[in-house]
Design a protein around this motif. Sequence first.
Motif, short mmCIF file in Angstrom:
data_model
loop_
_atom_site.label_atom_id
_atom_site.label_comp_id
_atom_site.label_asym_id
_atom_site.label_seq_id
_atom_site.Cartn_x
_atom_site.Cartn_y
_atom_site.Cartn_z
N LEU A 1 5.34 -8.17 -5.73
CA LEU A 1 4.18 -8.69 -6.32
C LEU A 1 3.08 -8.06 -5.93
CD1 LEU A 1 4.58 -12.52 -7.23
CD2 LEU A 1 4.93 -10.61 -8.68
N THR A 2 2.33 -7.20 -6.81
CA THR A 2 1.06 -6.58 -6.35
C THR A 2 0.08 -6.64 -7.66
OG1 THR A 2 2.04 -4.41 -7.18
CG2 THR A 2 2.19 -4.99 -4.65
N ILE A 3 -1.11 -6.25 -7.26
CA ILE A 3 -2.11 -6.13 -8.48
C ILE A 3 -1.40 -4.96 -9.26
CG2 ILE A 3 -4.54 -5.75 -8.77
CD1 ILE A 3 -3.97 -8.51 -7.74
N PRO A 4 -1.68 -4.91 -10.33
CA PRO A 4 -1.42 -3.90 -11.41
C PRO A 4 -2.13 -2.65 -10.88
CG PRO A 4 -2.00 -5.95 -12.85
CD PRO A 4 -1.99 -6.17 -11.37
N ARG A 5 -1.74 -1.51 -10.56
CA ARG A 5 -2.17 -0.20 -10.17
C ARG A 5 -3.48 0.09 -10.99
NH1 ARG A 5 0.19 3.52 -7.10
NH2 ARG A 5 -1.12 5.60 -7.30
N ALA A 6 -3.30 -0.03 -12.27
CA ALA A 6 -4.51 0.31 -13.34
C ALA A 6 -5.74 -0.68 -12.66
CB ALA A 6 -3.96 -0.03 -14.69
N ALA A 7 -5.52 -1.95 -12.47
CA ALA A 7 -6.69 -2.54 -12.38
C ALA A 7 -7.48 -2.06 -10.98
CB ALA A 7 -6.48 -3.88 -11.86
N ILE A 8 -6.47 -1.63 -9.91
CA ILE A 8 -7.18 -1.06 -8.61
C ILE A 8 -8.01 0.32 -9.05
CG2 ILE A 8 -6.54 -0.15 -6.35
CD1 ILE A 8 -6.42 -3.18 -6.59
N ASN A 9 -7.21 1.04 -9.66
CA ASN A 9 -7.64 2.44 -10.01
C ASN A 9 -9.25 2.16 -10.65
OD1 ASN A 9 -5.63 3.94 -9.17
ND2 ASN A 9 -4.66 4.15 -10.75
N LYS A 10 -9.20 1.36 -11.63
CA LYS A 10 -10.53 1.09 -12.12
C LYS A 10 -11.68 0.52 -11.32
CE LYS A 10 -12.28 -1.47 -16.13
NZ LYS A 10 -12.59 -2.87 -16.48
N MET A 11 -11.10 -0.47 -10.42
CA MET A 11 -12.22 -0.73 -9.45
C MET A 11 -12.70 0.29 -8.40
SD MET A 11 -11.27 -4.40 -8.05
CE MET A 11 -12.45 -4.64 -7.05
N ILE A 12 -11.61 0.97 -8.00
CA ILE A 12 -11.90 2.20 -7.17
C ILE A 12 -13.00 3.34 -7.89
CG2 ILE A 12 -11.08 4.30 -6.12
CD1 ILE A 12 -8.57 2.62 -5.43
N LYS A 13 -12.54 3.58 -9.10
CA LYS A 13 -13.43 4.41 -9.92
C LYS A 13 -14.91 3.82 -9.92
CE LYS A 13 -13.64 7.45 -13.52
NZ LYS A 13 -13.13 7.86 -14.87
N GLU A 14 -14.90 2.60 -10.39
CA GLU A 14 -16.34 2.07 -10.25
C GLU A 14 -16.96 2.06 -9.07
OE1 GLU A 14 -15.45 -1.82 -12.50
OE2 GLU A 14 -15.17 -1.10 -14.06
N THR A 15 -16.34 1.76 -7.90
CA THR A 15 -17.04 1.47 -6.68
C THR A 15 -17.28 2.90 -6.21
OG1 THR A 15 -15.70 -0.13 -6.20
CG2 THR A 15 -16.69 0.56 -4.55
N LEU A 16 -16.55 4.00 -6.45
CA LEU A 16 -16.69 5.25 -6.04
C LEU A 16 -16.51 6.25 -6.85
CD1 LEU A 16 -14.38 5.20 -2.74
CD2 LEU A 16 -16.92 4.97 -2.59
N PRO A 17 -17.68 6.47 -7.78
CA PRO A 17 -17.54 7.14 -9.07
C PRO A 17 -17.61 8.69 -8.48
CG PRO A 17 -19.81 6.37 -8.81
CD PRO A 17 -18.82 5.46 -7.76
N LEU B 1 0.29 -15.69 -8.78
CA LEU B 1 1.82 -15.18 -8.55
C LEU B 1 1.95 -14.84 -7.08
CD1 LEU B 1 2.97 -13.46 -11.41
CD2 LEU B 1 3.77 -15.59 -10.72
N ILE B 2 0.69 -14.03 -6.52
CA ILE B 2 0.93 -13.49 -5.21
C ILE B 2 0.77 -14.51 -4.37
CG2 ILE B 2 -0.12 -11.95 -3.59
CD1 ILE B 2 -0.46 -10.00 -5.74
N MET B 3 -0.23 -15.50 -4.42
CA MET B 3 -0.60 -16.57 -3.53
C MET B 3 0.58 -17.55 -3.32
SD MET B 3 -4.46 -17.76 -4.75
CE MET B 3 -4.78 -18.72 -3.29
N LYS B 4 0.94 -17.64 -4.51
CA LYS B 4 2.40 -18.65 -4.46
C LYS B 4 3.57 -18.16 -3.81
CE LYS B 4 1.81 -22.10 -7.46
NZ LYS B 4 1.89 -23.18 -8.47
N SER B 5 3.52 -16.80 -3.67
CA SER B 5 4.84 -16.14 -2.85
C SER B 5 4.43 -16.56 -1.42
CB SER B 5 4.89 -14.69 -3.57
OG SER B 5 4.02 -13.81 -2.92
#
Lengths: 176, 119
Positions: free
Chosen positions: A11-27, B28-32
């Motif tokens: 389980l990870t955070i979706p890549r797209a969400a991270i990419n978006k954050m990185i882009k907003e933080t380091l345009p 989900l990650i927290m619960k894992s």
Amino acid sequence: MASSSGNDDDLTIPRAAINKMIKETLPNVRVANDARELVVNCCTEFIHLISSEANEICNKSEKKTISPEHVINALESLGFASYITEVKDVLQECKTVALKRRKASSRLENLGIPEEELLRQQQELFAKARQQQAELAQQEWLQMQQAAQQAQLAAASASAGQQAGSSQDEDDEDDM
Amino acid sequence: MSGNSEVDNGNHASNNKGISLPMTRVKLIMKSSPDVSSINQEALLLTTKATELFVQYLAVSSFVNGSGKTKNTLSYSDLAHTAEQTETFQFLTDILPKKILVRDYLKSLEENPPEETDN
């Protein structure tokens, strides 16, 4: 999108969400792909870190559910105290928004008319509707009857014509 | 004040006020995590926001302290470097093997042949 392999560690955070954050933080900064992947994994690690710490704090407090307080204390003890103000602000904003929304909907529901009056008005409307329905039905019935009469008349005069030879003077008058 | 009714669930908050990460995934990650049972909705919100701040902080300080700054790039090693240098990021060292060139690795093998151990 849950991991289909069933392994919780995937389980990870979706890549797209991270990419978006990185882009907003380091345009305008070019970020290597493996660096992005690393950030995704660091996120997961961070979440585990906070959850475990908060969970420990929760267990000590003998409560069963991890509360906001537990999370805040976890942040503090892990060295992320600088995040506390901002996360608290977001929480406050969300509560305010939710509160406003509830107030707005209850204002709409309660236009100052007491419930009994509303019920009474509803009954009136129903009764009126029923009456209209009844009148309409009656009209239709009348029309049908008239049509039936016409048909009978026509049939009668037709047969009367056939019997013209007979001495029947009686006109078949249609009775109702 | 009941926590659950006041805070929007799942993506609602994500769409609203300054939350970009999906809270359902964070949950989900927290619960894992071992032993974690239930999480109050507000606590989830706080954790999500904290994670966002973490990402931002990691990205920015890696960039600012990194060697890619002049070229306007952010590389894996910038991140790894920052993690090593920053006290609060020590928890990342497990997942952050510093990448080394194969030839350097082979060279170090030559110099220090590893013992035969069962790993």
